[in-house]
Motif scaffolding. Structure first.
Motif, PDB file in Angstrom:
ATOM      1  N   CYS A 145      85.749  40.041  77.426  1.00 14.76           N
ATOM      2  CA  CYS A 145      84.918  40.191  77.086  1.00 14.76           C
ATOM      3  C   CYS A 145      83.784  39.773  76.081  1.00 14.76           C
ATOM      4  O   CYS A 145      82.821  39.931  75.626  1.00 14.76           O
ATOM      5  CB  CYS A 145      84.464  41.839  76.703  1.00 14.76           C
ATOM      6  SG  CYS A 145      84.547  42.752  77.689  1.00 14.76           S
ATOM      7  N   GLN A 146      84.514  38.383  75.625  1.00 16.28           N
ATOM      8  CA  GLN A 146      84.317  37.312  74.328  1.00 16.28           C
ATOM      9  C   GLN A 146      82.732  36.417  74.742  1.00 16.28           C
ATOM     10  O   GLN A 146      82.262  35.999  73.922  1.00 16.28           O
ATOM     11  CB  GLN A 146      85.058  37.200  73.916  1.00 16.28           C
ATOM     12  CG  GLN A 146      85.894  35.112  74.939  1.00 16.28           C
ATOM     13  CD  GLN A 146      86.566  34.277  74.424  1.00 16.28           C
ATOM     14  OE1 GLN A 146      86.222  34.699  72.925  1.00 16.28           O
ATOM     15  NE2 GLN A 146      87.751  34.409  74.940  1.00 16.28           N
ATOM     16  N   TYR A 147      82.898  36.754  75.901  1.00 15.32           N
ATOM     17  CA  TYR A 147      80.951  35.599  76.549  1.00 15.32           C
ATOM     18  C   TYR A 147      80.348  36.426  76.080  1.00 15.32           C
ATOM     19  O   TYR A 147      78.965  35.491  76.835  1.00 15.32           O
ATOM     20  CB  TYR A 147      81.561  34.364  77.327  1.00 15.32           C
ATOM     21  CG  TYR A 147      83.006  33.508  77.280  1.00 15.32           C
ATOM     22  CD1 TYR A 147      82.978  33.076  75.807  1.00 15.32           C
ATOM     23  CD2 TYR A 147      84.022  33.743  78.070  1.00 15.32           C
ATOM     24  CE1 TYR A 147      84.531  33.240  76.096  1.00 15.32           C
ATOM     25  CE2 TYR A 147      85.028  32.842  77.798  1.00 15.32           C
ATOM     26  CZ  TYR A 147      85.198  32.397  76.803  1.00 15.32           C
ATOM     27  OH  TYR A 147      86.235  31.561  76.391  1.00 15.32           O
ATOM     28  N   SER A 148      80.283  37.213  77.151  1.00 16.65           N
ATOM     29  CA  SER A 148      79.053  38.235  76.994  1.00 16.65           C
ATOM     30  C   SER A 148      78.835  39.320  76.432  1.00 16.65           C
ATOM     31  O   SER A 148      78.229  40.071  75.644  1.00 16.65           O
ATOM     32  CB  SER A 148      79.112  38.464  78.461  1.00 16.65           C
ATOM     33  OG  SER A 148      80.200  39.041  79.165  1.00 16.65           O
ATOM     34  N   ILE A 149      80.087  41.051  77.237  1.00 16.16           N
ATOM     35  CA  ILE A 149      79.669  41.792  76.886  1.00 16.16           C
ATOM     36  C   ILE A 149      79.761  42.837  75.272  1.00 16.16           C
ATOM     37  O   ILE A 149      79.180  43.668  75.194  1.00 16.16           O
ATOM     38  CB  ILE A 149      81.189  42.578  76.751  1.00 16.16           C
ATOM     39  CG1 ILE A 149      80.658  42.193  79.264  1.00 16.16           C
ATOM     40  CG2 ILE A 149      81.167  44.320  77.250  1.00 16.16           C
ATOM     41  CD1 ILE A 149      81.684  43.309  80.377  1.00 16.16           C
ATOM     42  N   ILE A 150      80.650  41.641  74.550  1.00 19.71           N
ATOM     43  CA  ILE A 150      81.078  41.777  73.393  1.00 19.71           C
ATOM     44  C   ILE A 150      79.321  41.973  72.124  1.00 19.71           C
ATOM     45  O   ILE A 150      79.275  42.312  72.085  1.00 19.71           O
ATOM     46  CB  ILE A 150      82.131  41.170  72.628  1.00 19.71           C
ATOM     47  CG1 ILE A 150      81.672  40.245  71.866  1.00 19.71           C
ATOM     48  CG2 ILE A 150      83.264  41.594  72.975  1.00 19.71           C
ATOM     49  CD1 ILE A 150      82.702  39.365  71.821  1.00 19.71           C
ATOM     50  N   TYR A 151      78.592  41.101  73.117  1.00 19.10           N
ATOM     51  CA  TYR A 151      77.219  41.012  72.604  1.00 19.10           C
ATOM     52  C   TYR A 151      76.055  41.764  72.854  1.00 19.10           C
ATOM     53  O   TYR A 151      74.929  41.714  72.364  1.00 19.10           O
ATOM     54  CB  TYR A 151      76.535  39.178  72.783  1.00 19.10           C
ATOM     55  CG  TYR A 151      77.560  38.594  71.900  1.00 19.10           C
ATOM     56  CD1 TYR A 151      78.480  38.344  70.160  1.00 19.10           C
ATOM     57  CD2 TYR A 151      78.614  37.508  73.582  1.00 19.10           C
ATOM     58  CE1 TYR A 151      79.208  37.947  70.044  1.00 19.10           C
ATOM     59  CE2 TYR A 151      79.628  36.942  72.253  1.00 19.10           C
ATOM     60  CZ  TYR A 151      80.063  36.455  71.291  1.00 19.10           C
ATOM     61  OH  TYR A 151      80.634  35.582  70.786  1.00 19.10           O
TER      62      TYR A 151
END
Length: 1221
Positions: free
Chosen positions: A183-189
């Motif tokens: 998720c480090q490129y989208s969901i965590i933000y």
């Protein structure tokens, strides 16, 4: 078409981190495409114009992430996320991909599944419904889940044992790491998923439910570690983007691409925003979870926190490796639990191992160096080992950090009995002293006195000599073996240092250095050949691998080839030095004797035999002669062809010595007067040589018994024989009998041999008995020790294991001999240090104490093996308190072994010892003594100590305690009153001593003993209240305490309750049941209780004891008073017990809810020293208490400084009330 997993893994070509992954088929994407994917996917969910979320970008594409690229099996589709992770049958990557797909479809339901996953991982059976998720706050949800928890069960997944749950913990950690990575490129933000999860875990980490707190802390810390990894990648990517931007901007205007500059600038801005968000998430976890849980009351939670912060500092040193975070590890090194201190040290080792990070640790090292050095003496050996290894890493980073006194505190640990500690200290010593080579060492030869190893060997010898408090060369060699075995196996250099002449300008070895080198060389040879640590260190011998066996054989061959030539030369050089010769003579024990023949080294064998024979002629020291004897024993092996050669030399030498002894003895005995000094010296030296060889060699064919017996008899008749001659004659005769017994035990001896041995044994024992009255202390002690050994060897134990043919040899001591032995112990062992005038110096007193302890142990063995009557031990047991410091351990062990042999007889012996002390007190103080006198109080204290030795199991000691009371009552009323009729019996005060054993009686037995006591009492005695009758009153009260309550025992009470229950559900026949094994005695009939009454024949005036009442409970306790979970002590407390207060009955840590008797800050913080002491009650700690302030509650958390990377927001000097750095 690109599937979601592939897109989520694609990153810009600038990334150099671990997640720069390219799937096959997409490796030819342009830089612009990659940059577009990175730049436009970085801030999805922000609501900014011109940006699309990943879900929008992937709308219309085929997203079908499944297990390993395939659809899940039907039986897996209905399982919860917790069950899937627990089973571990699916790849974590696929499980996470499936969850991400569901999140993109319906993020609320997916997030609800993730919340329930963490709830179920905590062991909670409840579940969060969608209604609860939409309308309830986190605190309300946690409170609801707490109510549904099984409070009585202390088990939850992270605390359960077994491979399944161990694997589950690893799977849980992996799931969190993969979830963040995917998720480090989208969901965590998206400001939804991470905020919800962090808020939930923070709330759970504050719960009083241990399972919630432990599980959420582990999850939060693993989540933080994954975010640190993301932050590290972002930092690397940001640096690369900035460098690329600077490069592009520095180009000339004609070559500069403005569009690319704008793209790089926009990308840098978005990366910076992403990094800020990641920092905010980490800040929330650190301040919301770590700050409070690293000092949690549960050690496992503290371990998790320290382990993870060590990972952060190692992974992302730029952000975390500073004093603001190191201080938490430093403070926790003072933790009371060894596992937490251990985790601190292992975390620091990972930092000190990297030379690049050492520069940032200087301030921390200077602040906490003393603590690390002190932890080398930690009571937990694992902690001590890791502390030494950490200091070794500190030493490698810089020689200037550790002072000389710091190193010396580690040096002496090479002599530790715990091998891992010693090995770690040996590695530290080796790194400090042996690994620094200067330029002058480059040109040294490889062999000889001037080689590099020779210089290192000198250093080892000097260190050994400077360790004045330690004289264990074997321990030093074993400590250095793992890191310096090649140095210790350099026999040629060692021999060169001993035999070769020093070069001009070279300093020769001193006498002490030569002796130390020989000892170290011998210890290294032993370690090489035996391949196990010395005695007292390690578990002993172990099975060697094939490779180790081959190495052992090769080393032994090399040792034999080297020392076969050198040993005769060394013996010739040091033949007059007893210490050096003794060690040199032990080398042949480790030789491969076959090499003498195969290597054609017979001439060196002859040289060795000549040197050994020369040593025997020159020396009279016992150690040297025994070493010579053992050398011949090692060489006289019939399996090798050299046996005949060695046996001839040995026989010639023994013939000469025995002929010389007979000749000298005949001259001495014929003169009939005291021998002169020269004759006595000749007899003594010859007898020493014969005795030393008789210890290891069979000399029975020379008939030494007759000669020695004549010598001993002459010494008794004339009284003029020197004590050393008598002592060695006794020892030699003892060896003669033992060798004769060995031959008879083989079964080949004739009847005449058996008769001869029997006569010799009896004659020798009588001779030793007569020498017990010798005026010489040396002779008396030697005679006593040998006599005890002989009585033990020739007791009934000799016929065990199928040796019934040896029964005629059994010799049992009569009453007079037993009396003489115990009198010897009383006269020569139980003496005060001041009375022992044989020596004045401290070392001499210690040696004398060791001799006395050996004498006592020799006699106590006779008691333990039933050689003498157990009642003779009464004279020893009564000295237990007076000589506790000197012989307490021996006496206590004797009592324990005696109780194992016969509980009742042991109890009678204990009460007899108290009676003897009481009679001695009456003789000293008279019959009108004061019961507050120190003598009487001492006897009572001894009785209390005896009572404690019976333990807590009253069932096993029931008959023994009853017999003890019976004998005590009879003794108290045995003698009439000295004041005439109507006065108290002479020994009535003994009942006050006997009352110390009343607490060991079962309730039904108290009543029986009380009835027996009343048989001795008259009606007038029961009415007396004068002070002289107080012992009787107090003893009766001790028997009546609790005896009136007819709930006689736990067994009867439980039986009644179980019977009541059984009547409701079973027919009457079901009441016939078997009692549990081991409890039969406590519920047996009255005839069993009073068996001890009839064990001995009572005197004519001893009344017959009435039978005890049947053990049946007639009054049951109220159900409220008697709970099922109460144990024996809880239901039937003894009379001298303190009633349990509600605080004492509070069960801490037995369930999942850890309710405290009073509220504490932040639920369960280790902020109170008083609570720490309560938590660790009954345990000793050698570390300082953690002295940290109470944690902030949630209202205060919002007031914390928001800048996560500002050291001032974390660093607080007031935490320990001292300036930290």
């Amino acid at each position: 078409k690109i599937h979601a997993p592939e897109i989520l893994h694609i990153h810009t070509a600038l990334i150099t981190g671990p997640f720069c992954l390219f799937r096959e088929g997409y490796s030819r994407l342009s830089d612009t495409d990659l940059e577009d994917l990175e730049g436009r996917n970085g801030k999805s969910g922000k609501g900014k114009k011109g940006k699309k979320t990943l879900g929008e970008k992937l709308k219309g594409s085929e997203v079908r992430g499944r297990v390993n690229g395939h659809h899940q099996e039907n039986d897996m589709e209905n399982l919860s996320l917790f069950e899937i992770v627990k089973l571990g049958k699916s790849a974590t990557q696929s499980v996470v991909d499936d969850w991400i797909e569901s999140y993109k479809t319906d993020r609320d339901s997916a997030l609800l599944e993730l919340i329930n996953f963490f709830i179920h991982c905590s062991g909670c059976k409840g579940a969060v419904s969608s209604e609860m998720f939409r309308h309830m706050q986190n605190s309300e949800i946690i409170r609801k889940m707490t109510e549904e928890f099984d409070e009585d069960s202390g088990d939850y997944p992270l605390a359960m044992a077994g491979p399944v749950w161990k694997k589950f913990k690893l799977s849980l950690c992996e799931f969190i790491a993969v979830l963040v990575r995917q998720c480090q490129y989208s969901i965590i933000y998206d400001e939804y998923m991470m905020d919800t999860v962090i808020s939930l875990l923070t709330g759970l980490s504050d719960s009083q439910v241990r399972a919630f707190r432990h599980t959420s802390t582990l999850a939060a810390m693993k989540l933080m570690t994954a975010l640190v990894n993301v932050a590290l990648n972002l930092s690397i990517n940001l640096d690369n983007t900035q460098r690329q931007y600077e490069t592009e901007r520095n180009k000339s205007i004609g070559k500069r691409a403005n569009e690319r500059l704008e793209l790089l600038l926009q990308k840098r801005k978005e990366l910076q925003e992403n990094q800020d968000e990641i920092e905010n998430m980490m800040n929330a976890i650190f301040k919301g979870v770590f700050i409070h849980r690293y000092r949690d009351v549960i050690a496992e939670i503290r371990v998790v926190c320290i382990e993870e912060i060590g990972m952060w500092m190692k992974m992302y040193s730029e952000a975390f490796l500073n004093d603001s975070y190191l201080k938490y590890v430093g403070w926790t090194m003072y933790d009371k639990q060894g596992e937490v201190r251990l985790k601190c040290l292992t975390a620091l080792q990972g930092l000190y191992y990297s030379r690049e990070l050492n520069a940032r640790l200087e301030l921390f090292t200077s602040r906490f160096k003393d603590r690390i050095v002190s932890m080398t003496l930690d009571k937990e050996y694992d902690v001590a080992v890791q502390a030494i290894k950490l200091l070794t890493l500190v030493l490698q980073s810089s020689d200037e950090i550790l002072m000389a006194e710091d190193c010396e505190s580690v040096y002496h640990l090479v002599y530790s009995a715990h091998r891992p500690v010693a090995v770690a200290a040996g590695e530290f010593l080796y790194k400090k002293l042996f690994t620094h080579h200067g330029p002058e060492d480059e040109g040294r030869p490889r062999r000889g006195r001037q080689c590099l190893n020779a210089n290192l060997i000198r250093t080892t010898v000097l260190f050994f000599l400077e360790s004045e408090l330690h004289e264990h060369g074997a321990y030093l060699v074993d400590s250095l073996w793992d890191c310096a075995s090649e140095l210790l196996k350099d026999w040629e250099s060692m021999i060169s240092l001993l035999l070769d002449e020093p070069y001009p300008g070279e300093e020769a070895l001193t006498d002490a250095q030569e002796a130390a080198l020989i000892e170290i060389m011998l210890c290294a040879v032993r370690q090489t050949c035996e391949c196990h640590p010395p005695t007292g260190r390690g578990p002993g011998k172990r099975v060697l691998t094939a490779k180790e066996k081959k190495t052992q054989l090769d080393d032994r061959t090399k040792i034999t080839e080297t020392f076969t030539v050198a040993l005769p030369l060394l013996l010739a050089k040091y033949s007059v030095d007893p210490e050096k010769v003794t060690n040199l003579l032990r080398f042949p024990q480790y030789f491969d004797l076959e090499i003498y023949t195969t290597g054609r080294l017979e001439k060196h064998l002859d040289a060795l035999l000549r040197q050994v024979r020369d040593v025997v002629e020159k020396h009279t020291d016992t150690d040297v002669l025994e070493a010579c004897s053992m050398t011949f024993h090692a060489l006289c092996n019939e399996e090798f062809t050299i046996y005949n050669r060695v046996d001839i030399v040995r026989s010639q030498m023994i013939d000469e010595q025995i002929d010389k002894f007979h000749r000298l003895l005949e001259d001495v005995l014929q003169e009939g007067e005291e021998p002169d000094e020269d004759d006595a010296y000749q007899v003594l030296s010859t007898l020493k040589r014969i005795t030393a060889f008789h210890n290891a060699h069979d000399l029975t064919k020379w008939d030494l018994f007759t000669s020695n017996y004549k010598l001993l008899n002459s010494g008794l008749q004339n009284g003029d024989m020197p004590e050393q001659i008598v002592a060695h004659a006794l020892q030699c005769t003892h060896y003669v009998i033992l060798w004769h017994l060995a031959k008879v035990s083989e079964g080949s001896a004739s009847k005449d041999d058996m008769v001869l041995l029997r006569r010799q044994v009896r004659a020798f024992c009588m001779m030793c008995q007569r020498y017990l009255n010798s005026i010489s202390t040396v002779v008396k002690e030697q005679a006593f020790t040998i006599l005890c050994d002989a009585l033990l060897i020739f007791s009934y134990q000799i016929v065990a294991s199928g040796r019934e043919a040896l029964e005629p040899l059994v010799f049992s001591p009569d009453a007079s001999l037993q009396s003489e032995l115990i009198n010897f112990i009383l006269d020569h062992v139980f003496v005060d240090q001041d009375e022992d005038s044989s020596t004045d110096d401290e070392a001499g007193k210690i040696e004398a104490l060791h001799r006395r302890r050996n004498l006592l142990a020799a006699f106590c063995k006779l008691i333990i093996y039933n050689v003498v009557e157990m009642k003779t031990g009464a004279d020893i047991f009564k000295q237990y308190m007076r000589y506790y410091n000197d012989y307490g351990d021996i006496i206590k062990e004797t009592m324990s072994k005696a109780r194992q042999i016969d509980k009742i007889q042991c109890a009678k012996t204990l009460i007899l010892s108290l009676q003897q002390l009481f009679n001695e007190m009456l003789n000293d103080l008279g019959c009108n003594f004061d019961r507050s006198a120190s003598a009487f109080c001492g006897i009572k204290e001894l009785a209390r100590r005896f009572s404690l030795t019976f333990g807590l199991d009253q069932i096993k000691t029931r008959e023994a305690i009853a017999m003890l009371h019976k004998d005590g009552i009879e003794f108290a009323f045995k003698e009439p009153s000295p004041q005439g009729e109507g006065g108290p019996p002479l020994n009535l005060a003994f009942l006050d001593i006997l009352s110390e054993f009343s607490s060991k009686l079962l309730r039904q037995d108290k009543k029986t003993v009380h009835l027996y006591l009343e048989r001795f009492m008259t009606f007038q005695m029961a009415l007396q209240r004068d002070d002289c009758w107080l012992p009787l009153i107090s003893y009766r009260n001790s028997l009546q305490t609790g005896a009136d309550d007819d709930t006689l025992s736990v067994i009867s009470g439980m039986s009644s309750r179980s019977s009541t229950r059984s009547r409701k559900s079973k027919p009457p026949a079901a009441s016939k049941r078997k009692l549990p094994e081991g409890t039969y005695e406590s519920s047996c009939s009255s005839s069993d209780v009073s068996m001890w009454v009839n064990r001995e024949h009572s005197g004519p005036h001893t009344p017959v004891m009435m039978s005890s009442p049947h053990i049946v409970s007639t009054v049951l306790r109220d159900a409220k008073k008697l709970r099922p979970e109460q144990g024996y002590m809880g239901v039937y407390s003894m009379s001298n017990e303190t009633p349990h207060t509600p605080l004492q009955q509070h069960r801490r840590g037995s369930g999942l809810m850890e309710d405290d008797e009073e509220p504490i800050v932040e639920d369960v913080m280790m902020s109170s020293e008083e609570r720490l002491d309560d938590l660790n009650e009954g345990m000793d700690f050698d570390t300082m208490d953690i002295d940290l302030p109470p944690s902030k509650n949630r209202r205060e958390r919002s007031e914390l400084k928001p800048d996560y990377f500002d050291p001032a927001s974390i660093m607080d000097d007031s935490v320990l009330n001292v300036s930290m750095f």
